[in-house]
Each structure stands twice: as structure tokens, then as C-alpha cells.
Design a protein around this motif. Structure first.
Motif, PDB file in Angstrom:
ATOM      1  N   ASP A  37      -5.415  11.989 -12.776  1.00 16.02           N
ATOM      2  CA  ASP A  37      -4.946  11.721 -14.129  1.00 16.02           C
ATOM      3  C   ASP A  37      -6.041  11.017 -14.932  1.00 16.02           C
ATOM      4  OD1 ASP A  37      -2.527  12.745 -13.381  1.00 16.02           O
ATOM      5  OD2 ASP A  37      -1.511  10.819 -13.165  1.00 16.02           O
ATOM      6  N   GLU A  38      -5.952  11.155 -16.251  1.00 10.04           N
ATOM      7  CA  GLU A  38      -6.966  10.541 -17.120  1.00 10.04           C
ATOM      8  C   GLU A  38      -7.038   9.029 -16.918  1.00 10.04           C
ATOM      9  OE1 GLU A  38      -8.130  10.218 -21.875  1.00 10.04           O
ATOM     10  OE2 GLU A  38      -6.420  11.441 -21.213  1.00 10.04           O
ATOM     11  N   LEU A  39      -5.883   8.388 -16.771  1.00  7.29           N
ATOM     12  CA  LEU A  39      -5.864   6.940 -16.563  1.00  7.29           C
ATOM     13  C   LEU A  39      -6.624   6.569 -15.295  1.00  7.29           C
ATOM     14  CD1 LEU A  39      -4.808   4.054 -17.124  1.00  7.29           C
ATOM     15  CD2 LEU A  39      -2.747   4.665 -15.837  1.00  7.29           C
ATOM     16  N   ILE A  40      -6.409   7.320 -14.232  1.00  7.01           N
ATOM     17  CA  ILE A  40      -7.044   7.007 -12.949  1.00  7.01           C
ATOM     18  C   ILE A  40      -8.545   7.254 -13.013  1.00  7.01           C
ATOM     19  CG2 ILE A  40      -6.966   7.406 -10.456  1.00  7.01           C
ATOM     20  CD1 ILE A  40      -4.427   6.229 -11.950  1.00  7.01           C
ATOM     21  N   ARG A  41      -8.951   8.266 -13.747  1.00  5.82           N
ATOM     22  CA  ARG A  41     -10.390   8.520 -13.903  1.00  5.82           C
ATOM     23  C   ARG A  41     -11.094   7.324 -14.534  1.00  5.82           C
ATOM     24  NH1 ARG A  41      -8.651  13.742 -15.483  1.00  5.82           N
ATOM     25  NH2 ARG A  41      -9.065  13.322 -17.690  1.00  5.82           N
ATOM     26  N   GLY A  42     -10.371   6.604 -15.403  1.00  6.25           N
ATOM     27  CA  GLY A  42     -10.949   5.407 -16.007  1.00  6.25           C
ATOM     28  C   GLY A  42     -10.885   4.190 -15.100  1.00  6.25           C
ATOM     29  N   LEU A  43      -9.787   4.069 -14.360  1.00  2.00           N
ATOM     30  CA  LEU A  43      -9.613   2.894 -13.498  1.00  2.00           C
ATOM     31  C   LEU A  43     -10.464   2.952 -12.238  1.00  2.00           C
ATOM     32  CD1 LEU A  43      -5.735   2.395 -13.668  1.00  2.00           C
ATOM     33  CD2 LEU A  43      -7.495   0.998 -14.769  1.00  2.00           C
ATOM     34  N   LYS A 100      -3.058  14.143  -1.866  1.00  2.98           N
ATOM     35  CA  LYS A 100      -3.387  14.995  -3.006  1.00  2.98           C
ATOM     36  C   LYS A 100      -2.765  14.528  -4.322  1.00  2.98           C
ATOM     37  CE  LYS A 100      -4.092  19.157  -0.229  1.00  2.98           C
ATOM     38  NZ  LYS A 100      -3.773  20.588  -0.046  1.00  2.98           N
ATOM     39  N   VAL A 101      -2.023  13.429  -4.308  1.00  4.16           N
ATOM     40  CA  VAL A 101      -1.399  12.984  -5.548  1.00  4.16           C
ATOM     41  C   VAL A 101      -2.486  12.587  -6.547  1.00  4.16           C
ATOM     42  CG1 VAL A 101       0.747  12.246  -4.464  1.00  4.16           C
ATOM     43  CG2 VAL A 101      -1.152  10.632  -4.650  1.00  4.16           C
ATOM     44  N   PRO A 102      -2.311  12.915  -7.840  1.00  6.37           N
ATOM     45  CA  PRO A 102      -3.363  12.646  -8.819  1.00  6.37           C
ATOM     46  C   PRO A 102      -3.210  11.307  -9.532  1.00  6.37           C
ATOM     47  CG  PRO A 102      -1.686  14.023  -9.810  1.00  6.37           C
ATOM     48  CD  PRO A 102      -1.219  13.744  -8.393  1.00  6.37           C
ATOM     49  N   ASP A 103      -2.265  10.470  -9.105  1.00  6.66           N
ATOM     50  CA  ASP A 103      -1.944   9.266  -9.869  1.00  6.66           C
ATOM     51  C   ASP A 103      -2.536   8.009  -9.227  1.00  6.66           C
ATOM     52  OD1 ASP A 103      -0.204   8.516  -7.771  1.00  6.66           O
ATOM     53  OD2 ASP A 103       1.465   9.583  -8.696  1.00  6.66           O
ATOM     54  N   GLU A 104      -2.054   6.844  -9.684  1.00  7.49           N
ATOM     55  CA  GLU A 104      -2.659   5.570  -9.322  1.00  7.49           C
ATOM     56  C   GLU A 104      -2.583   5.249  -7.831  1.00  7.49           C
ATOM     57  OE1 GLU A 104      -2.702   0.980 -11.073  1.00  7.49           O
ATOM     58  OE2 GLU A 104      -1.236   2.445 -11.795  1.00  7.49           O
ATOM     59  N   ARG A 105      -1.706   5.918  -7.110  1.00  9.48           N
ATOM     60  CA  ARG A 105      -1.628   5.693  -5.669  1.00  9.48           C
ATOM     61  C   ARG A 105      -2.948   6.008  -4.965  1.00  9.48           C
ATOM     62  NH1 ARG A 105       3.763   9.082  -4.565  1.00  9.48           N
ATOM     63  NH2 ARG A 105       2.878  10.207  -6.360  1.00  9.48           N
ATOM     64  N   GLN A 106      -3.758   6.883  -5.572  1.00  6.26           N
ATOM     65  CA  GLN A 106      -5.045   7.215  -4.971  1.00  6.26           C
ATOM     66  C   GLN A 106      -5.968   5.996  -4.867  1.00  6.26           C
ATOM     67  OE1 GLN A 106      -6.334   9.701  -3.473  1.00  6.26           O
ATOM     68  NE2 GLN A 106      -4.937  11.389  -3.874  1.00  6.26           N
ATOM     69  N   LEU A 107      -5.737   4.999  -5.702  1.00  9.53           N
ATOM     70  CA  LEU A 107      -6.623   3.838  -5.725  1.00  9.53           C
ATOM     71  C   LEU A 107      -6.270   2.789  -4.682  1.00  9.53           C
ATOM     72  CD1 LEU A 107      -7.029   3.295  -9.578  1.00  9.53           C
ATOM     73  CD2 LEU A 107      -8.356   4.745  -8.032  1.00  9.53           C
ATOM     74  N   ASP A 108      -5.218   3.000  -3.908  1.00  5.19           N
ATOM     75  CA  ASP A 108      -4.794   1.982  -2.946  1.00  5.19           C
ATOM     76  C   ASP A 108      -5.783   1.803  -1.796  1.00  5.19           C
ATOM     77  OD1 ASP A 108      -2.590   1.432  -4.441  1.00  5.19           O
ATOM     78  OD2 ASP A 108      -1.101   2.026  -2.949  1.00  5.19           O
ATOM     79  N   LEU A 154       0.833  -1.202   0.000  1.00  3.06           N
ATOM     80  CA  LEU A 154       0.000   0.000   0.000  1.00  3.06           C
ATOM     81  C   LEU A 154       0.866   1.250   0.000  1.00  3.06           C
ATOM     82  CD1 LEU A 154      -2.676  -1.065   2.631  1.00  3.06           C
ATOM     83  CD2 LEU A 154      -2.837  -1.203   0.138  1.00  3.06           C
ATOM     84  N   ARG A 155       0.605   2.132  -0.960  1.00  2.37           N
ATOM     85  CA  ARG A 155       1.341   3.397  -1.047  1.00  2.37           C
ATOM     86  C   ARG A 155       0.550   4.542  -0.418  1.00  2.37           C
ATOM     87  NH1 ARG A 155       1.403   2.461  -7.301  1.00  2.37           N
ATOM     88  NH2 ARG A 155      -0.680   1.816  -6.582  1.00  2.37           N
ATOM     89  N   THR A 156      -0.760   4.376  -0.308  1.00  7.57           N
ATOM     90  CA  THR A 156      -1.628   5.274   0.443  1.00  7.57           C
ATOM     91  C   THR A 156      -2.632   4.391   1.184  1.00  7.57           C
ATOM     92  OG1 THR A 156      -3.206   5.501  -1.381  1.00  7.57           O
ATOM     93  CG2 THR A 156      -1.436   7.144  -1.250  1.00  7.57           C
TER      94      THR A 156
END
Length: 325
Positions: free
Chosen positions: A274-280, A222-230, A183-185
Motif C-alpha cells: 500500500d502507498e502508506l506502507i511504501r512511505g513508512l 503476501k499482505v500489502p498492509d502495515e502488518r508487513q512492517l512487524d 506481532l501480526r507477522t
């Protein structure tokens, strides 16, 4: 003998780490140690740490060769810790002078496995005292009894590991000491479920000597990348933990309620990702909800407000076909 170990995770906090380090110096005591772990900083933080840490009584510096993430960094500090008790400090936060001595005093008197506190939330020059969730103060409590109730703010909704102090040996005996390094977050959420499900006692005191910055643009919140999904795999770990506990089914409704609320929060702010995260985000959220106990999910949705329930049902319906393929 070392009474207290403070594990300080530092990563790219050049503009804030001097304040954190100065606060350690103002809390130093012969039986305190400060384990500062630099998690592969690249912004100039490392140079400041090399300059300042040797000047702080009881402080040692460990540097990760590259960025390992908050969970691994805290675990490195925990493995190096020698104190009877331990706590955490993030590199962009700081302590009030004398706070740690008060914290240790309360912990020593209480005899509990861990102790939770309040904190001061910092927005620029503004300060706001945040109380620990509702519970009797300065009394030994059964941790499992304070996971719920479902529809109230509890210690499961207060997953700040730095707002507390912990008995190292007792957590080690309970196999609850270390964080899941995948887990990163959201790493604090399954860690606190482990504490509340595996330990024997905890307490709450109204100390507010740790200052928590909420206006830091580089914060992991506040990071906008895939770490938000953890937060999604974090809740899978929580349900795995609940499955092994005699009261797990009863308590799983609180975990599901929190998960559903978090999914809606992330969906509402998805435009900042990020656009990728909005989809995932919707795809993985729907899959997580499908993979968890459906009777618990339905029971949870029946007690939530219509606006959030409609969003969650639309999410699951929209991504049901993708799952079937």
C-alpha cells in the motif's frame, strides 16, 4: 494421557481448510488432540469447521469472537493444550498420513527440548522438499551454538514453527512457550531466538511430512498492509533477548545481518505494498537501524555485498534529517 497437542490456526481459509482437517483425521491417535482455533473467519471457514471438526477424533474447536492475529491465536491454543509435546499446523497446509506418529516417535527417543524437521513446499501442483538447515541429524545439540554463523543459512533463517515439535513443560519452565501478541507477522523469529537462547537441547531429523503452500494469495507473507512492517519490532525484541544473554553480543551480528537483508528484500518489493506502507517502510527501517548497536551495524555492513550496503546507507542517510526533526 495426551502425548501430542496440535494447534491449528484457521482464518479465512475456506478453500484449503478441508484438506488440513482431513489430514488431521488421517493422523488421529487416541493420545493426540487437535485444537482448532478459528480466528474470526468471515469467508465461510467457520461453517466448514463447525461441520467437520466434531467428526475428527480428538479435535476441539475454539472460535475467537473477532480476529486477534496469529500470535494470540496460537497462544490460545497453547493455553488449552494438554499434551506432553505440541506442534502447529496452519489452516492452508496439511500433513502426510502417519506423519505425526513418526514425529512423536523421534521426539520421544531424542529427549531434547525441541526437534526441527524439513517440509514440502507446494506451488500449485509442484512439490519441493526443503531440508532443515545444516546440522548433525538425530543427535542432541546445544541450541545456542546453532544461531550462527553470520554468513550461512541457520535455524534463525528457518523460522517455521510448524516444522518441528516441542516439549511443552520444558518450554514453559524456560518461559519460552508463548508468542508476543503485539506481532501480526514475523512472530516466529523472536520465538525461535527465545528457544535457542533459553532451552538446553534440540535435535534435527529429516522428516518431510508437512506440506506448506506458497501460492496462497491471502497468506500473511503476501499482505500489502502495515502488518508487513512487524519484522522491525520483531527484531527489536530479538535484540532485547540477546542483551540478556551472556553470548548476546557475539550472536547479535547474526541478528543484524538478517535484519539488514530483510530490509533490502522489503525495499525491493515495496511497489507491491500500500502507498502508506511504501512511505513508512524506509522511515521505520532507518529508525530501527539507528536504535540498535551501531558497532554491530557497522561490523555487519563491512561483511555484506556492496549493492545491499549502498541501499542501506542511502536509506539511513535519506532519513537522518527526518529523525533529527
Amino acid at each position: 494421557m495426551v502425548t501430542l497437542s496440535v494447534i491449528v490456526a484457521m482464518c479465512d481459509v475456506r478453500d484449503y481448510c478441508r484438506t488440513a482437517l482431513k489430514s488431521l483425521a488421517l493422523n488421529a491417535r487416541e493420545d493426540f488432540e487437535f485444537i482448532v482455533v478459528d480466528d474470526g473467519s468471515v469467508d465461510g471457514t467457520s461453517e466448514i469447521l463447525r461441520e467437520m471438526v466434531p467428526r475428527i477424533p480428538g479435535a476441539v474447536l475454539i472460535r475467537n469472537p473477532y480476529n486477534l492475529g496469529i500470535s494470540a491465536t496460537r497462544n490460545i491454543g497453547l493455553s488449552a493444550a494438554r499434551g506432553r509435546f505440541f506442534t502447529f499446523l496452519d489452516g492452508d497446509d496439511w500433513y502426510a498420513p502417519g506423519y505425526l506418529a513418526q514425529l512423536v516417535g523421534w521426539m520421544s527417543e531424542s529427549g531434547v527440548d525441541f526437534l526441527r524437521t524439513g517440509h514440502v513446499r507446494v506451488y500449485g501442483r509442484k512439490r519441493k522438499i526443503v531440508m532443515a538447515p545444516l546440522a548433525p541429524r538425530a543427535l542432541p545439540l546445544n541450541p545456542v551454538d546453532y544461531i550462527g554463523p553470520v554468513d550461512a543459512s541457520t535455524f534463525m533463517d528457518y523460522p517455521q514453527s510448524w516444522a518441528g515439535i516441542y516439549d511443552r513443560e520444558r518450554l514453559l519452565e524456560a518461559d519460552a512457550l508463548f508468542f508476543d501478541e503485539s506481532l501480526r507477522t514475523a512472530e516466529d523469529r523472536p520465538w525461535f531466538y527465545k528457544l535457542h537462547l533459553r532451552t538446553r537441547s534440540f535435535g534435527v531429523v529429516d522428516l518431510h511430512g508437512i506440506f506448506y503452500r506458497r501460492d496462497v494469495s491471502t497468506s500473511l507473507t503476501k499482505v500489502p498492509d502495515e502488518r508487513q512492517l512487524d519484522f522491525l519490532p520483531a527484531f527489536r525484541l530479538i535484540f532485547d533477548e540477546l542483551d540478556r544473554h551472556p553470548r548476546g553480543y557475539e550472536l547479535s551480528f547474526k541478528a543484524m545481518r538478517t535484519l539488514c537483508a530483510l530490509i533490502v528484500i522489503h525495499m525491493d518489493r515495496a511497489e507491491s505494498y500500500d502507498e502508506l506502507i511504501r512511505g513508512l517502510l524506509p522511515e521505520r527501517s532507518a529508525q530501527t537501524l539507528r536504535d540498535l548497536p551501531q558497532d554491530v551495524l557497522e561490523g555487519t555492513l563491512s561483511g555484506m555485498d556492496a549493492a545491499r550496503v549502498n541501499k542501506l546507507r542511502a536509506l539511513m542517510s535519506r532519513h537522518q534529517g527526518a529523525a533529527a526533526r
